[in-house]
Write an enzyme that holds these catalytic residues in place. Structure first.
Site, PDB file in Angstrom:
ATOM      1  N   ASP A 126      -0.089   4.422   1.192  1.00 54.01           N
ATOM      2  CA  ASP A 126      -0.301   5.413   2.246  1.00 54.01           C
ATOM      3  C   ASP A 126       0.510   5.054   3.486  1.00 54.01           C
ATOM      4  O   ASP A 126       0.932   3.918   3.674  1.00 54.01           O
ATOM      5  CB  ASP A 126      -1.781   5.543   2.589  1.00 54.01           C
ATOM      6  CG  ASP A 126      -2.378   4.232   3.094  1.00 54.01           C
ATOM      7  OD1 ASP A 126      -2.089   3.174   2.500  1.00 54.01           O
ATOM      8  OD2 ASP A 126      -3.133   4.257   4.096  1.00 54.01           O
ATOM      9  N   HIS A 130       0.840  -1.207   0.000  1.00 51.98           N
ATOM     10  CA  HIS A 130       0.000   0.000   0.000  1.00 51.98           C
ATOM     11  C   HIS A 130       0.870   1.250   0.000  1.00 51.98           C
ATOM     12  O   HIS A 130       2.002   1.243   0.486  1.00 51.98           O
ATOM     13  CB  HIS A 130      -0.982   0.010   1.181  1.00 51.98           C
ATOM     14  CG  HIS A 130      -0.351  -0.015   2.544  1.00 51.98           C
ATOM     15  ND1 HIS A 130       0.045   1.123   3.202  1.00 51.98           N
ATOM     16  CD2 HIS A 130      -0.077  -1.046   3.384  1.00 51.98           C
ATOM     17  CE1 HIS A 130       0.539   0.805   4.379  1.00 51.98           C
ATOM     18  NE2 HIS A 130       0.488  -0.504   4.524  1.00 51.98           N
ATOM     19  N   ASP A 189       6.467  -0.306   6.992  1.00 52.79           N
ATOM     20  CA  ASP A 189       5.023  -0.437   6.756  1.00 52.79           C
ATOM     21  C   ASP A 189       4.578   0.507   5.637  1.00 52.79           C
ATOM     22  O   ASP A 189       4.080   1.584   5.909  1.00 52.79           O
ATOM     23  CB  ASP A 189       4.283  -0.129   8.054  1.00 52.79           C
ATOM     24  CG  ASP A 189       2.782  -0.319   7.947  1.00 52.79           C
ATOM     25  OD1 ASP A 189       2.336  -0.999   6.996  1.00 52.79           O
ATOM     26  OD2 ASP A 189       2.046   0.224   8.787  1.00 52.79           O
ATOM     27  N   HIS A 193       4.687   2.458  12.491  1.00 51.52           N
ATOM     28  CA  HIS A 193       3.815   3.453  13.119  1.00 51.52           C
ATOM     29  C   HIS A 193       4.520   4.213  14.245  1.00 51.52           C
ATOM     30  O   HIS A 193       3.898   5.027  14.923  1.00 51.52           O
ATOM     31  CB  HIS A 193       2.523   2.824  13.678  1.00 51.52           C
ATOM     32  CG  HIS A 193       1.596   2.304  12.639  1.00 51.52           C
ATOM     33  ND1 HIS A 193       0.252   2.105  12.866  1.00 51.52           N
ATOM     34  CD2 HIS A 193       1.793   1.946  11.343  1.00 51.52           C
ATOM     35  CE1 HIS A 193      -0.323   1.627  11.785  1.00 51.52           C
ATOM     36  NE2 HIS A 193       0.604   1.522  10.840  1.00 51.52           N
ATOM     37  N   GLU A 214       1.554  -7.550   3.157  1.00 51.22           N
ATOM     38  CA  GLU A 214       2.526  -7.088   4.136  1.00 51.22           C
ATOM     39  C   GLU A 214       2.554  -8.000   5.373  1.00 51.22           C
ATOM     40  O   GLU A 214       1.552  -8.602   5.745  1.00 51.22           O
ATOM     41  CB  GLU A 214       2.208  -5.661   4.564  1.00 51.22           C
ATOM     42  CG  GLU A 214       0.883  -5.505   5.297  1.00 51.22           C
ATOM     43  CD  GLU A 214       0.643  -4.082   5.729  1.00 51.22           C
ATOM     44  OE1 GLU A 214       1.553  -3.473   6.341  1.00 51.22           O
ATOM     45  OE2 GLU A 214      -0.461  -3.565   5.460  1.00 51.22           O
ATOM     46  N   GLU A 220      -4.826   1.923   3.030  1.00 46.89           N
ATOM     47  CA  GLU A 220      -4.817   0.738   3.896  1.00 46.89           C
ATOM     48  C   GLU A 220      -4.866   1.132   5.367  1.00 46.89           C
ATOM     49  O   GLU A 220      -5.449   0.428   6.189  1.00 46.89           O
ATOM     50  CB  GLU A 220      -3.566  -0.098   3.610  1.00 46.89           C
ATOM     51  CG  GLU A 220      -3.516  -1.444   4.328  1.00 46.89           C
ATOM     52  CD  GLU A 220      -2.919  -1.372   5.720  1.00 46.89           C
ATOM     53  OE1 GLU A 220      -3.057  -2.344   6.483  1.00 46.89           O
ATOM     54  OE2 GLU A 220      -2.296  -0.333   6.058  1.00 46.89           O
ATOM     55  N   GLU A 221      -4.241   2.264   5.697  1.00 53.55           N
ATOM     56  CA  GLU A 221      -4.186   2.684   7.097  1.00 53.55           C
ATOM     57  C   GLU A 221      -5.518   3.246   7.604  1.00 53.55           C
ATOM     58  O   GLU A 221      -5.675   3.456   8.805  1.00 53.55           O
ATOM     59  CB  GLU A 221      -3.085   3.740   7.283  1.00 53.55           C
ATOM     60  CG  GLU A 221      -1.693   3.284   6.881  1.00 53.55           C
ATOM     61  CD  GLU A 221      -1.110   2.231   7.806  1.00 53.55           C
ATOM     62  OE1 GLU A 221      -1.794   1.840   8.760  1.00 53.55           O
ATOM     63  OE2 GLU A 221       0.030   1.802   7.566  1.00 53.55           O
TER      64      GLU A 221
END
Length: 400
Positions: A64, A62, A95, A370, A157, A129-130
């Site tokens: 984002d 992804h 990520d 994150h 992922e 995705e987030e």
């Protein structure tokens, strides 16, 4: 290969899409762009196999990332700076921009070496995705464009791990967000009023915390379990008493985020919520702001030919020498199937019946996704490319 993909994510979606298109075309691949929501691009980069009629392989990533708080970073979060230890600092390095670029560089190497694949391989870069994937995979799996990909198996992922271990995600917990609404006697605080909302809400909170403790005890008492194997329950919001401190409120609301384990029976879970309401008393009920349906995990046994092929080919023997870090011998690498504690795009792929493994070759890597100062070591990144150079042909050449 290029680390600048990480930098490009700071800019407009158009810039990211342009980068991916140029990268795919440079390698000699077919590129298509879909737009289910204005301004949100789904980029599909395809290496057409010798028999395109066979179910294809999907490599998903992804585009984002989660927000950053730059004051807590020791390197610019979108600078992709590399320190003396070879650690590349960038939001999304773990990520999951590293994985997306490992896909592409592995394909570049395979094509350059003249490798031919039986099945088509698609690399997908999806948005949002987030934030529940409402402009990405969540909708995309139900489109004709996705069905035309004819996906038989997917990689998505995975998770980093600080030890000599790669976790392979084969399922995810189900997200429930539930709010309990309670009403009771309100009025003057000068008397001890009967059946107040506070008394009722206490019952709900007590029972919820008791259930939470059972899950915590189970996790701590069994070393074979990971956090994804138990149901997580957390109180996230409380509302009530808006009229002031000199009135007993007649209503309260408490909201819980519940991540239901794959082993938890959903009907029994909801029966438990109903029992809490009954015990609390009349005028107590609950509503869901989110209630995901159960998605069956990917099967990990002989019935799943993709899993068996993955197991046979996940540990290449070639070692990459480095003076910076002590690299592992892949013959001694531990691979552990896990249920993923958070949720990602894998659940949408599994919802439409596609066996999916969340796989990210990021062992011996501190978990920073994150987090501030997210990074991926250069040698870990390069080693992952070696793994995909072995895995992609193994999966794409799996006989019909």
């Amino acid at each position: 290969m290029s680390y600048h993909f990480i930098i490009s994510l700071r800019h407009r979606d158009d810039d990211c899409t342009a980068f991916l298109k140029s990268l795919g075309e440079e390698i000699g691949l077919t590129v298509k762009v879909h737009e289910l929501v204005p301004g949100k691009h789904i980029v599909i980069i395809s290496w057409i196999g010798e028999d395109p009629s066979l179910p294809s392989i999907l490599l998903n990533s992804h585009t984002d990332v989660v927000p950053v708080f730059e004051e807590y970073w020791t390197h610019p979060p979108f600078g992709a700076e590399k320190d003396e230890q070879g650690n590349i600092y960038a939001r999304g390095a773990q990520d999951t921009k590293g994985v997306g670029m490992q896909y592409m560089e592995a394909i570049r190497r395979l094509k350059t070496a003249g490798v031919r694949l039986l099945r088509t391989v698609h690399v997908s870069f999806v948005p949002d995705e987030e934030v529940e994937s409402n402009a990405g995979m969540r909708k995309y799996v139900y489109t004709q464009e996705f069905r035309d990909l004819n996906v038989g198996f997917a990689f998505d992922e995975g998770l980093p791990h600080p030890d000599n271990l790669i976790q392979v995600v084969y399922g995810e917990r189900t997200v429930w967000q539930v709010t309990f609404h309670v009403r009771g006697t309100g009025g003057s605080p000068y008397n001890i009023l009967p059946e107040t909302a506070a008394q009722k809400v206490r019952v709900i909170v007590d029972r919820a915390m008791e259930f939470r403790q059972t899950q915590k005890d189970r996790l701590e008492s069994d070393q074979t379990l990971t956090s994804g194997d138990v149901t997580a329950l957390n109180l996230t919001m409380m509302k009530g008493g808006d009229a002031g401190s000199d009135l007993v409120p007649e209503k309260f609301e408490v909201t819980f985020d519940i991540r239901v384990a794959v082993t938890q029976d959903h009907d029994k879970m909801e029966e438990m919520l109903q029992a809490w309401c009954k015990e609390a008393g009349p005028e107590t009920y609950y509503t869901f702001s989110q209630k995901q349906a159960r998605v069956e995990p990917t099967t990990l046994d002989e019935r799943n030919r993709w899993w068996m092929a993955f197991k046979r080919n996940a540990t290449p023997c070639k070692l990459l020498q480095s003076h910076r870090v002590q690299l592992i011998d892949y013959r001694e690498l531990n691979i552990k199937p896990v249920i993923c504690p958070p949720s990602g795009d894998s659940r949408y792929l599994r919802t439409v019946g596609i066996p999916t493994l969340g796989f990210a070759p990021m062992c011996n890597t501190p978990i920073r996704l994150h987090d501030h100062d997210e990074f991926l070591n250069e040698d870990v990144f390069l080693r992952g490319i070696d793994m995909y150079c072995r895995l992609i042909p193994a999966m794409a050449n799996l006989a019909p």
